[in-house]
Scaffold this motif. Structure first.
Motif, PDB file in Angstrom:
ATOM      1  N   SER A 111       0.764  -1.257  -0.053  1.00 50.30           N
ATOM      2  CA  SER A 111      -0.034   0.013   0.034  1.00 50.30           C
ATOM      3  C   SER A 111       0.848   1.199   0.148  1.00 50.30           C
ATOM      4  O   SER A 111       1.770   1.361   0.766  1.00 50.30           O
ATOM      5  N   LEU A 112       0.635   2.073  -0.628  1.00 48.33           N
ATOM      6  CA  LEU A 112       1.053   3.475  -0.986  1.00 48.33           C
ATOM      7  C   LEU A 112      -0.058   4.545  -0.743  1.00 48.33           C
ATOM      8  O   LEU A 112       0.528   5.833  -0.870  1.00 48.33           O
ATOM      9  N   MET A 113      -1.170   4.389  -0.185  1.00 54.65           N
ATOM     10  CA  MET A 113      -1.927   5.205  -0.441  1.00 54.65           C
ATOM     11  C   MET A 113      -3.375   4.747   0.400  1.00 54.65           C
ATOM     12  O   MET A 113      -3.540   3.256   0.551  1.00 54.65           O
ATOM     13  N   MET A 114      -4.202   5.676   1.161  1.00 60.91           N
ATOM     14  CA  MET A 114      -5.251   5.162   1.571  1.00 60.91           C
ATOM     15  C   MET A 114      -6.553   5.601   0.713  1.00 60.91           C
ATOM     16  O   MET A 114      -6.802   6.610   0.312  1.00 60.91           O
ATOM     17  N   TYR A 115      -7.099   4.619   0.321  1.00 60.62           N
ATOM     18  CA  TYR A 115      -8.246   4.709  -0.752  1.00 60.62           C
ATOM     19  C   TYR A 115      -9.553   4.861  -0.003  1.00 60.62           C
ATOM     20  O   TYR A 115     -10.147   3.709   0.288  1.00 60.62           O
ATOM     21  N   ARG A 116     -10.308   5.865  -0.031  1.00 57.98           N
ATOM     22  CA  ARG A 116     -11.582   5.952   0.501  1.00 57.98           C
ATOM     23  C   ARG A 116     -12.727   5.167  -0.312  1.00 57.98           C
ATOM     24  O   ARG A 116     -12.688   5.590  -1.493  1.00 57.98           O
ATOM     25  N   ARG A 117     -13.530   4.482   0.191  1.00 54.58           N
ATOM     26  CA  ARG A 117     -14.698   3.961  -0.314  1.00 54.58           C
ATOM     27  C   ARG A 117     -15.990   4.462   0.497  1.00 54.58           C
ATOM     28  O   ARG A 117     -16.026   4.134   1.907  1.00 54.58           O
ATOM     29  N   HIS A 118     -16.614   5.199  -0.090  1.00 57.12           N
ATOM     30  CA  HIS A 118     -17.879   5.483   0.633  1.00 57.12           C
ATOM     31  C   HIS A 118     -19.103   6.003  -0.352  1.00 57.12           C
ATOM     32  O   HIS A 118     -19.093   5.617  -1.595  1.00 57.12           O
ATOM     33  N   GLY A 119     -20.238   5.871   0.339  1.00 54.88           N
ATOM     34  CA  GLY A 119     -21.633   6.052  -0.514  1.00 54.88           C
ATOM     35  C   GLY A 119     -22.062   4.601  -0.831  1.00 54.88           C
ATOM     36  O   GLY A 119     -21.441   3.608  -0.405  1.00 54.88           O
ATOM     37  N   SER A 120     -23.065   4.454  -1.522  1.00 55.57           N
ATOM     38  CA  SER A 120     -23.668   3.056  -1.931  1.00 55.57           C
ATOM     39  C   SER A 120     -23.427   2.736  -3.051  1.00 55.57           C
ATOM     40  O   SER A 120     -23.373   3.466  -4.025  1.00 55.57           O
ATOM     41  N   ASN A 121     -23.072   1.498  -3.219  1.00 52.80           N
ATOM     42  CA  ASN A 121     -22.630   0.787  -4.623  1.00 52.80           C
ATOM     43  C   ASN A 121     -23.888  -0.230  -4.924  1.00 52.80           C
ATOM     44  O   ASN A 121     -24.034  -0.985  -4.035  1.00 52.80           O
TER      45      ASN A 121
END
Length: 232
Positions: free
Chosen positions: A191-201
């Protein structure tokens, strides 16, 4: 970077990026008609390395990223989303791949986090079931390339831009072209980054399945045209 109503996270993301750059680097931001304080937050940095292009009408993420890429001047181009956070060793690690592994495209992993940066998964590639094959045919069935986790050389840029019409997404196109063209792809498996996952998929419904099928047809079409030397 393409921005749209990103005031909630853009300050944190830009701070994580700017701290790793030299005075000769640039951050090109195409804002797609944000209605919040995104531009105010960006301008508050008062950093000459930031170059803002404001769209007069909303053109969407693909065309906004294309506009940003066309405006870039550097030898190496990093794609960035407005709501992630780069780890402090991202730029140095990716540049090492370019300079010592002679990479044309670098793809790294990321830690999946929620709105508040609470970890969801230590690996986006595992979480999203990403598999990187050597042929673009493997990318046809499932796109493993995530723009925010990608950086590439200027010679890749010159082959990929301008974008053809009806590409499903810019990262899918860039990754597929690199596979098709035989460019050197380096994978950083941490990992080189924090990848935000938000909202409804929403997945699994009829509309989503139809969209997935159409995307694959369009990807097949643009890749076939590219292999024959067509650009649109």
């Amino acid at each position: 970077m393409a921005t749209y109503n990103g005031e909630k996270y853009i300050k944190q993301q830009l701070a994580s990026i700017l701290g790793q750059l030299s005075s000769k680097d640039e951050v090109i931001i195409v804002d797609d008609c944000s209605q919040d304080d995104t531009l105010f937050t960006i301008n508050a940095f008062n950093d000459d390395r930031i170059k803002i292009i404001s769209n007069s009408v909303n053109i969407g993420p693909i065309k906004s990223f294309e506009k940003a890429l066309k405006s870039s001047q550097g030898d190496y181009i990093f794609l960035a989303d407005q709501d992630d956070v780069w780890l402090s060793n991202k730029v140095s690690t990716v540049l090492h791949c370019f300079k010592h592994e002679k990479a044309d495209l670098v793809v790294h992993d990321a830690t999946v986090v929620d709105n508040n940066l609470k970890p969801i998964s230590p690996s986006w590639n595992t979480y999203n079931h990403n598999r990187f094959g050597k042929s673009w045919f493997s990318t046809l069935t499932k796109n493993p390339f995530t723009g925010a986790n990608m950086a590439f050389s200027r010679r890749v840029l010159e082959v990929c831009v301008p974008f053809p019409k009806k590409i499903p997404m810019h990262d899918w196109w860039i990754g597929g072209v690199c596979q098709q063209s035989g460019f050197k792809i380096s994978l950083v498996n941490h990992s080189l980054m924090m990848y935000r996952r938000h909202g409804s998929n929403v997945t699994g419904n009829g509309h989503q399945i139809k969209k997935m099928l159409v995307n694959r047809i369009h990807f097949w079409s643009v890749m076939r045209r590219h292999s024959s030397g067509c650009t649109n």
